[in-house]
Design an enzyme around this catalytic site. Sequence first.
Site, PDB file in Angstrom:
ATOM      1  CD  GLU A  16       5.624 -53.115  -8.496  1.00  0.00           C
ATOM      2  OE1 GLU A  16       6.177 -53.234  -7.415  1.00  0.00           O
ATOM      3  OE2 GLU A  16       4.835 -52.178  -8.748  1.00  0.00           O
ATOM      4  N   GLY A  81       9.988 -46.762   0.280  1.00  0.00           N
ATOM      5  CA  GLY A  81      11.235 -46.300   0.879  1.00  0.00           C
ATOM      6  C   GLY A  81      11.213 -46.607   2.370  1.00  0.00           C
ATOM      7  CG  MET A 198       4.714 -42.022  -3.820  1.00  0.00           C
ATOM      8  SD  MET A 198       5.611 -41.469  -5.286  1.00  0.00           S
ATOM      9  CE  MET A 198       4.716 -39.993  -5.704  1.00  0.00           C
ATOM     10  CD  GLU A 199       1.440 -45.661  -5.396  1.00  0.00           C
ATOM     11  OE1 GLU A 199       2.015 -46.416  -4.576  1.00  0.00           O
ATOM     12  OE2 GLU A 199       2.050 -44.959  -6.221  1.00  0.00           O
ATOM     13  CG  ASP A 222      13.879 -45.866  -1.923  1.00  0.00           C
ATOM     14  OD1 ASP A 222      13.641 -44.986  -1.100  1.00  0.00           O
ATOM     15  OD2 ASP A 222      12.992 -46.357  -2.667  1.00  0.00           O
TER      16      ASP A 222
END
Length: 259
Positions: A16, A81, A198-199, A222
């Site tokens: 990215e 997700g 996760m951030e 996902d």
Amino acid sequence: MRNTGPIAIVSAMQEEVSKLVELMNGEPTTVGSRVFWLAHWHGHPVIAVLSGIGKVAAATTVATLIERFGVKEVIFSGVAGGLGDDVKVGDVVVAKELVQHDFDASPLFPRYEIPLYARSHFPSSPLQHQCLVQAAQASLPGLARAMQGEHLLAGLGVNAQDILVHEGLVVSGDQFISNNAQREDLRARLPLALAAEMEGAAVAQVCFDFKVPFAAVRVISDRADDSASLNFTQFIEEVAAPYGAHVIQTYLEMRPTHD
Ligand code: ADE
């Protein structure tokens, strides 16, 4: 709140950041173990940086952006997700508020509450959030094109016409949610959650500390279930990186060059 300084673009994955750096022709500066890419892009001073994965890496990166580079706002772009019933692979979630789903100082404090802040939910900034929603919507045709990537579209069962932009709760933790039991546990604990990553909540907390505006956009890679890791790298390369860069460019075009 600062009205000057660069706009920071933070991503957790190398693909990215590489895409952004290529498009904006960034110049590197290293602080600690992070490389900060500086450029003038779409009329704004901009810094792109790879945070790496997880809350600590993201928090230290953003503290450096604020303290060392004096950024005036922080935009996180990445993947997540999908947790919400109608949040499908290929959809986009713009975070309205964020929670650390793995934070638990109970029984001293209610579950998820961050001591000293008396809160569990950290909001994104309304102006940046709205602008990011508009940029994500305006970029949907670009996402649909990226999803045409031969194998990907068929494999993921995505119909480009059905891609939606959602706004709401995003939950963050130091876990890649990759089985049905984890997914159902999260959905039971935080039923309003649209997506897991996760951030984001760590970045939101640092921005809250320094009163720096923050917003975050995530493409759903996902469903945070048993098949979450299938196609993951391919999705980042073929969909998330080009789409993320497209949204950020649209965002920069929409933001006034002087507040
Ligand atoms: N980022 C993308 N997919 C994710 C998942 N399933 N869990 C945590 N972070 C993610």
